[in-house]
Design a protein around this motif. Structure first.
Motif, PDB file in Angstrom:
ATOM      1  N   LYS A  45       0.833  -1.206   0.000  1.00 52.31           N
ATOM      2  CA  LYS A  45       0.000   0.000   0.000  1.00 52.31           C
ATOM      3  C   LYS A  45       0.866   1.253   0.000  1.00 52.31           C
ATOM      4  CE  LYS A  45      -3.831  -2.172   2.471  1.00 52.31           C
ATOM      5  NZ  LYS A  45      -4.549  -2.236   3.754  1.00 52.31           N
ATOM      6  N   GLY A  48       2.286   1.775  -3.447  1.00 57.10           N
ATOM      7  CA  GLY A  48       1.268   2.307  -4.349  1.00 57.10           C
ATOM      8  C   GLY A  48       1.062   3.798  -4.150  1.00 57.10           C
ATOM      9  N   LYS A  52       1.675   6.953  -6.821  1.00 60.98           N
ATOM     10  CA  LYS A  52       0.692   8.023  -7.063  1.00 60.98           C
ATOM     11  C   LYS A  52       1.339   9.394  -6.886  1.00 60.98           C
ATOM     12  CE  LYS A  52      -3.409   5.603  -5.366  1.00 60.98           C
ATOM     13  NZ  LYS A  52      -4.436   5.642  -4.301  1.00 60.98           N
TER      14      LYS A  52
END
Length: 61
Positions: A45, A48, A52
């Motif tokens: 997570k 990720g 972004k």
């Protein structure tokens, strides 16, 4: 990445580490494995969110 997300993922990672250590100390292989899996999930997570952030920086949005 929002501060809330960073803290949430870090707490999840630390919780997983605690499970792993406790499982290893008590000989509970299931708990140890669960802790490792929880850490891996939190790390994924976090990665990720970093992707972004990098995309936002690269495209100026």
């Amino acid at each position: 990445m929002g501060t809330d997300d960073k803290m949430s993922h870090k707490v999840e990672e630390l919780g997983g580490k605690a499970k792993e250590v406790f499982g290893a100390a008590t000989g509970d292989e299931r708990l140890e494995a669960e802790g490792k899996a929880q850490q891996a999930s939190a790390n994924a997570k976090q990665a990720g969110e970093h992707v972004k952030d990098a995309a936002k920086d690269a495209f100026g949005k």
